[in-house]
Each structure stands twice: as structure tokens, then as C-alpha cells.
Scaffold this motif. Structure first.
Motif, PDB file in Angstrom:
ATOM      1  N   ASP A 119      39.956  38.645  43.950  1.00  8.03           N
ATOM      2  CA  ASP A 119      38.545  38.382  43.629  1.00  8.03           C
ATOM      3  C   ASP A 119      37.759  39.669  43.387  1.00  8.03           C
ATOM      4  O   ASP A 119      36.747  39.653  42.699  1.00  8.03           O
ATOM      5  N   PHE A 120      38.187  40.772  44.022  1.00  8.96           N
ATOM      6  CA  PHE A 120      37.447  42.034  43.846  1.00  8.96           C
ATOM      7  C   PHE A 120      37.289  42.401  42.370  1.00  8.96           C
ATOM      8  O   PHE A 120      36.278  42.945  41.961  1.00  8.96           O
ATOM      9  N   PHE A 121      38.361  42.148  41.610  1.00  5.44           N
ATOM     10  CA  PHE A 121      38.373  42.608  40.214  1.00  5.44           C
ATOM     11  C   PHE A 121      37.190  42.051  39.424  1.00  5.44           C
ATOM     12  O   PHE A 121      36.659  42.709  38.547  1.00  5.44           O
ATOM     13  N   LYS A 122      36.814  40.788  39.773  1.00  6.75           N
ATOM     14  CA  LYS A 122      35.771  40.079  39.014  1.00  6.75           C
ATOM     15  C   LYS A 122      34.496  40.893  38.877  1.00  6.75           C
ATOM     16  O   LYS A 122      33.823  40.851  37.858  1.00  6.75           O
ATOM     17  N   ASN A 123      34.138  41.612  39.958  1.00  7.09           N
ATOM     18  CA  ASN A 123      32.808  42.225  39.995  1.00  7.09           C
ATOM     19  C   ASN A 123      32.732  43.618  39.373  1.00  7.09           C
ATOM     20  O   ASN A 123      31.664  44.213  39.331  1.00  7.09           O
ATOM     21  N   HIS A 129      36.227  52.711  34.632  1.00  5.13           N
ATOM     22  CA  HIS A 129      37.472  53.453  34.400  1.00  5.13           C
ATOM     23  C   HIS A 129      38.532  52.886  35.344  1.00  5.13           C
ATOM     24  O   HIS A 129      38.261  52.693  36.535  1.00  5.13           O
ATOM     25  N   PRO A 130      39.736  52.604  34.826  1.00  7.24           N
ATOM     26  CA  PRO A 130      40.780  52.004  35.680  1.00  7.24           C
ATOM     27  C   PRO A 130      41.103  52.835  36.920  1.00  7.24           C
ATOM     28  O   PRO A 130      41.523  52.279  37.940  1.00  7.24           O
ATOM     29  N   MET A 131      40.898  54.158  36.865  1.00 10.53           N
ATOM     30  CA  MET A 131      41.215  54.976  38.048  1.00 10.53           C
ATOM     31  C   MET A 131      40.244  54.688  39.191  1.00 10.53           C
ATOM     32  O   MET A 131      40.595  54.818  40.359  1.00 10.53           O
ATOM     33  N   SER A 132      39.018  54.313  38.849  1.00 12.98           N
ATOM     34  CA  SER A 132      38.048  54.003  39.905  1.00 12.98           C
ATOM     35  C   SER A 132      38.475  52.712  40.613  1.00 12.98           C
ATOM     36  O   SER A 132      38.397  52.591  41.842  1.00 12.98           O
ATOM     37  N   ILE A 133      38.967  51.751  39.833  1.00 13.43           N
ATOM     38  CA  ILE A 133      39.418  50.483  40.429  1.00 13.43           C
ATOM     39  C   ILE A 133      40.679  50.730  41.274  1.00 13.43           C
ATOM     40  O   ILE A 133      40.806  50.245  42.403  1.00 13.43           O
ATOM     41  N   LEU A 134      41.594  51.532  40.738  1.00  9.48           N
ATOM     42  CA  LEU A 134      42.850  51.807  41.449  1.00  9.48           C
ATOM     43  C   LEU A 134      42.584  52.465  42.809  1.00  9.48           C
ATOM     44  O   LEU A 134      43.173  52.079  43.824  1.00  9.48           O
ATOM     45  N   LYS A 179      41.945  42.731  33.570  1.00  6.03           N
ATOM     46  CA  LYS A 179      40.509  42.497  33.855  1.00  6.03           C
ATOM     47  C   LYS A 179      39.661  43.188  32.773  1.00  6.03           C
ATOM     48  O   LYS A 179      38.712  42.609  32.236  1.00  6.03           O
ATOM     49  N   LEU A 180      40.013  44.440  32.443  1.00  3.05           N
ATOM     50  CA  LEU A 180      39.172  45.214  31.528  1.00  3.05           C
ATOM     51  C   LEU A 180      39.240  44.689  30.097  1.00  3.05           C
ATOM     52  O   LEU A 180      38.321  44.912  29.315  1.00  3.05           O
ATOM     53  N   ILE A 181      40.348  43.992  29.752  1.00  2.00           N
ATOM     54  CA  ILE A 181      40.399  43.411  28.401  1.00  2.00           C
ATOM     55  C   ILE A 181      40.039  41.923  28.426  1.00  2.00           C
ATOM     56  O   ILE A 181      40.170  41.215  27.429  1.00  2.00           O
ATOM     57  N   GLY A 182      39.622  41.437  29.611  1.00  2.00           N
ATOM     58  CA  GLY A 182      39.124  40.057  29.708  1.00  2.00           C
ATOM     59  C   GLY A 182      40.213  39.003  29.635  1.00  2.00           C
ATOM     60  O   GLY A 182      39.965  37.888  29.169  1.00  2.00           O
TER      61      GLY A 182
END
Ligand code: ACO
Length: 430
Positions: A119-123, A129-134, A179-182
Motif C-alpha cells: 500500500d505504501f507505493f500508492k502514495n 525518483h525510484p531511489m527515494s522509494i527504494l 508504480k511509476l509507469i502506472g
């Protein structure tokens, strides 16, 4: 025991014990220097500082040698897959068939993410930037999964924590991209190998059947091995430093991810491709680009060039360079960015500025071309580096944990601030 002597204006200050390492390298042991003399050493960027004893990776920057646990990188890339190399780094030896199978089973068992973590990814905003999510997901793992407990059955705990991290980070990386490409997430699948599984989670489509290209899977294995460890680099030092405060493994790895993100370190692979694209679009001559890189008044640097320890061709860059040809030939395509990179390398390597400073392509110069050929977008390149570096970070964290010499990392400084002052009442201040 060998000793060196320090003299100040002709007067002997101190006798320094000399440590000789397993490959004949010499170090001055200044552990007690301040206690015995009041002096500290000054070494910005730690270019001459050995921060620990380590048996994981050996590199000789003058000769271009890189070995993991004694094995040359060239042999590992040719003969092993990434999971075997991860095992080697963490355990100190290559797995046999039974150990390899057990590891594969554990990687499968731990590949899913907790539903609340999904669920975290949704927000996250789509431009993240993917590194911030990682980095955020890595530290969040601590909230969902028990911490490493080496006191209780250390071997089992180690395997559990390591496979959990290796497997879940692969899932997190692929989910981040989706997530980033929907697009909807694709769950990991037991029937695939480590790299095929990752490619499947990245590129499976609801409208077209996907099967990972074996050339891509093989190239990905090799790239992850090339990145798997590099002794005391910036991100590994960050992992060890965070670990030295006895913070948990997930937190230490998250710090490693943050350190890797910077363009002077792992972020350089993204920066190289962006630089090559800009050169191609602007049509600027390569001679002019190299002149700009040499100009001290211009912040521009040749990305993917130079290295703190390699004073010759980075052996990883050599392997990546030959992989570019293999991968593109296998796919029957070409890439104008590869032609440009080869020409840029030639111009730079014939320039006296680069020759005098021993500036050669580093690992990041050619890897982006291979990621591009696989269809991995530019902003994911440093994530790919992080997936590769993960076993190295873990091995260093665990080594620190067992190190009888370990101490909290806490350097000194040379103070350049004001002399002591009195605090004036507010109505008397200027
Ligand atoms: N372009 C132009 N000049 C350079 C470059 C470059 N890429 N790299 C180093 N130099 C010059 C410096 O300006 C300096 O010149 P000077 O002696 O006249 O002052 C000299 O070469 C030595 O460079 P330093 O910055 O002192 O070397 P350091 O070891 O501190 O930095 C680093 C190494 C950060 C990798 C540097 O070479 C750089 O910024 N390279 C570009 C970024 C990059 O590719 N990073 C990835 C490294 S690999 C990795 O981390 C996975």
C-alpha cells in the motif's frame, strides 16, 4: 613488528606500529596516536585511511585487479550466477549444489511483500525518483520483519535475513517501476531464476504474453555480479558507519542506498546516459566536451570517468564494454549512444589532462548502455546498481558485527570556527 617513526622539527614524536596485510600492503596503525601524543591525522575523503580490517574484497587500483573472496571478477562473471556470488560474499565460500538449491528455495519463500507495504507505493507521486522509494522501503522492512539476531543460530539467521533482503528488494525495485509507469504489480513467481523473476515482474503485460529474453537475463546476472562489492566505497562505508551505532541491518542498507544515489557514486550510470543524450542532441564536438570537463571554472565533469582507487582501466568497465557489443549483437540492434561513448573514451584517453591524472572509464560508463538495451529506463539504473551491491553491503555489515576490533565510527575534526565568546543580552547585540 615493523615500526615507523614520526619526527617533528627533528624531534621524535612517536613510533607507529606497521601492519602488513595478506597481499603485502603496508599501513601505519595510528589507533593510539591521539591518546599518546595529542595529535590527530587529517585525511579529507579518507583517501589514505584504512577504516577496518576486511576479508571480503581485494582490489589493486594500480594493476586493475578486483577479487571477491580471492576469486577474480573475470572468472566469477564467466562461471557463476548472481545468487552464487551473493552467497560467496556473505558466507565466504561458493555454495555447493545443495546449498545453492536451499538458497534458491529461501529466495522464493521470502519474495512477497507484506500487503501493508504494498500500500505504501500508492502514495508516492508519479515523478518520484525510484531511489527515494527504494531507500524508504528498505528501512520500512524493519517494521514488518524481525531483525537479525546473530546470537541465536547465526548461520540460519544470516541466511534468513540475507535472502529476505535480496528477494524483497528485487520485488520492491520491480514494484517501484510498475508504480511509476502506472501499471499493476506482478508478483514474483517460483518457476523463474533470480534475474528472470525480476525481468518478469518488471515487464509482464496483461495484454501480451511475456517471457524474459535469456540474453537479458544472462546480461543482468553479469551486471549484478560486477556491482556486488567494491570494498570500502562511499555507500559501503555508510553501511558500516550506520551499523557501527548498532542500528539494524535494514537501516544500514537504506543508508547505503542513499549514499549510492549521488552522481559521484552509483548515480553516475544515470548521469552518463543523460550526458551522452545531451551531447547527441546538442551536436557539440567531443573535443569541446572534453575541454569543458577540464575547465576548472565549469562544474561539468565527464561522468563515468575517474575513480578514487583505480589509476588504470577499471576491470569492471572492461567487462561491461565487451558486454555492450555482445548484448547489442545478440539483439540484432545498435545504439548511437554506444558509438558516441566509444568515441568520447578515445578522445579523453588521448588527452594529456586525462593521461596525467590517470582518468579512465569506470564501471558506470558502459553499464547504462546495457540497461538501455534491456528496456530498463534511465532513472532505474542506480536501483539496478543497488540490487547488485546489496550482498556486498550485507557482507560488510555482518563482518563488522563479528569484528573484534569494531568500534562506533566517530572521526575527529580540525576546528575552523570562532574563538569562545560571551552571549550578550539581546538588546546589546549588533
Ligand atoms: N572529469 C574531469 N576531471 C576529473 C574527473 C572527471 N570525471 N574525475 C576526476 N577529475 C580530475 C579532478 O578535477 C582532479 O583534478 P586536479 O588534480 O587538477 O584537481 C583530479 O582529476 C583528481 O580527481 P578527484 O576529484 O580529486 O578524485 P576523487 O578520487 O576525489 O574523485 C570521483 C573520484 C568522484 C569518482 C571523480 O573522478 C568523479 O567525480 N568522476 C565522475 C563521476 C563518476 O563517474 N562517478 C562514479 C565513480 S565509480 C562508482 O562510484 C561506482
Amino acid at each position: 613488528m615493523k615500526k615507523a617513526e614520526i619526527f617533528i622539527n627533528g624531534d621524535k614524536l612517536y613510533e607507529v606500529p606497521v601492519i602488513i596485510d595478506n597481499m603485502g600492503g603496508h599501513s601505519l596503525d595510528i589507533t593510539n596516536l591521539r591518546k599518546d601524543t595529542g595529535f590527530i591525522t587529517y585525511d579529507p575523503g579518507f583517501g589514505n585511511t584504512g577504516s577496518c580490517r576486511s576479508s571480503i574484497t581485494y582490489l589493486d587500483g594500480e594493476k586493475g585487479i578486483l577479487q571477491y573472496r580471492g576469486y577474480p571478477i573475470e572468472d566469477l562473471v564467466e562461471s557463476c550466477d548472481f545468487v552464487e556470488v551473493a552467497y560467496l560474499l556473505v558466507h565466504g565460500y561458493l555454495p555447493n549444489l545443495v546449498e545453492r538449491r536451499k538458497y534458491a528455495d529461501m529466495l522464493n519463500q521470502h519474495s512477497l511483500l507484506h500487503p501493508q507495504m504494498r500500500d505504501f507505493f500508492k502514495n508516492y507521486p508519479d515523478h518520484s525518483h525510484p531511489m527515494s522509494i527504494l531507500a524508504a522501503m528498505s528501512v520500512s522492512l524493519q517494521s514488518f520483519y524481525p531483525e537479525i539476531d546473530l546470537a541465536e543460530d547465526p548461520e540460519k539467521q544470516m541466511d534468513l535475513n540475507v535472502t529476505r533482503l535480496l528477494s524483497k528488494m528485487r520485488t520492491i525495485a520491480a514494484f517501484t517501476y510498475r508504480k511509476l509507469i502506472g501499471m499493476d504489480f506482478v508478483n514474483p513467481n517460483y518457476k523463474y531464476s533470480y534475474c528472470e523473476n525480476f525481468l518478469n515482474m518488471m515487464f509482464s503485460s496483461p495484454v501480451k504474453k511475456y517471457k524474459a529474453n535469456p540474453v537479458h537475463a544472462k546480461a543482468l546476472n553479469k551486471l549484478l555480479i560486477l556491482h556486488a562489492d567494491h570494498e570500502q566505497n562511499c555507500s559501503t562505508t555508510a553501511v558500516r558507519l550506520i551499523g557501527s551505532s548498532e542500528a539494524n541491518l535494514y537501516a544500514a542498507v537504506s543508508a547505503g542506498i542513499c549514499a549510492l544515489w549521488g552522481p559521484r557514486h552509483g548515480g553516475a550510470n544515470q548521469a552518463v546516459i543523460e550526458m551522452l543524450q545531451q551531447i547527441l542532441e546538442s551536436g557539440e564536438s567531443l573535443e569541446k566536451i572534453v575541454e569543458r570537463a577540464k575547465d576548472k571554472d565549469d562544474p561539468f565533469r565527464l561522468m563515468g570517468f575517474g575513480h578514487r582507487v583505480y589509476k588504470t582501466y577499471d576491470p569492471r568497465a572492461k567487462i561491461a564494454r565487451s558486454m555492450c557489443d555482445e548484448v547489442l549483437a545478440d539483439l540484432g540492434t545498435s545504439d548511437p549512444l554506444l558509438d558516441l561513448a566509444v568515441k568520447l573514451e578515445e578522445v579523453a584517453l588521448n588527452d594529456s589532462y586525462f593521461i596525467e591524472r590517470n582518468l579512465y572509464p569506470n564501471v558506470d560508463f558502459y553499464t547504462g548502455i546495457i540497461f538501455r538495451a534491456m528496456g530498463i529506463p534511465t532513472n532505474m539504473y542506480t536501483v539496478m546498481f543497488a540490487l547488485g551491491r546489496l550482498p556486498g553491503w550485507i557482507a560488510h555489515y555482518l563482518e563488522w558485527n563479528h569484528d573484534p576490533y569494531e568500534k562506533i565510527g566517530r572521526p575527529r575534526q580540525i576546528y575552523t570556527g570562532p574563538q569562545p565568546k560571551k552571549v550578550l543580552p539581546i538588546d546589546q547585540r549588533e
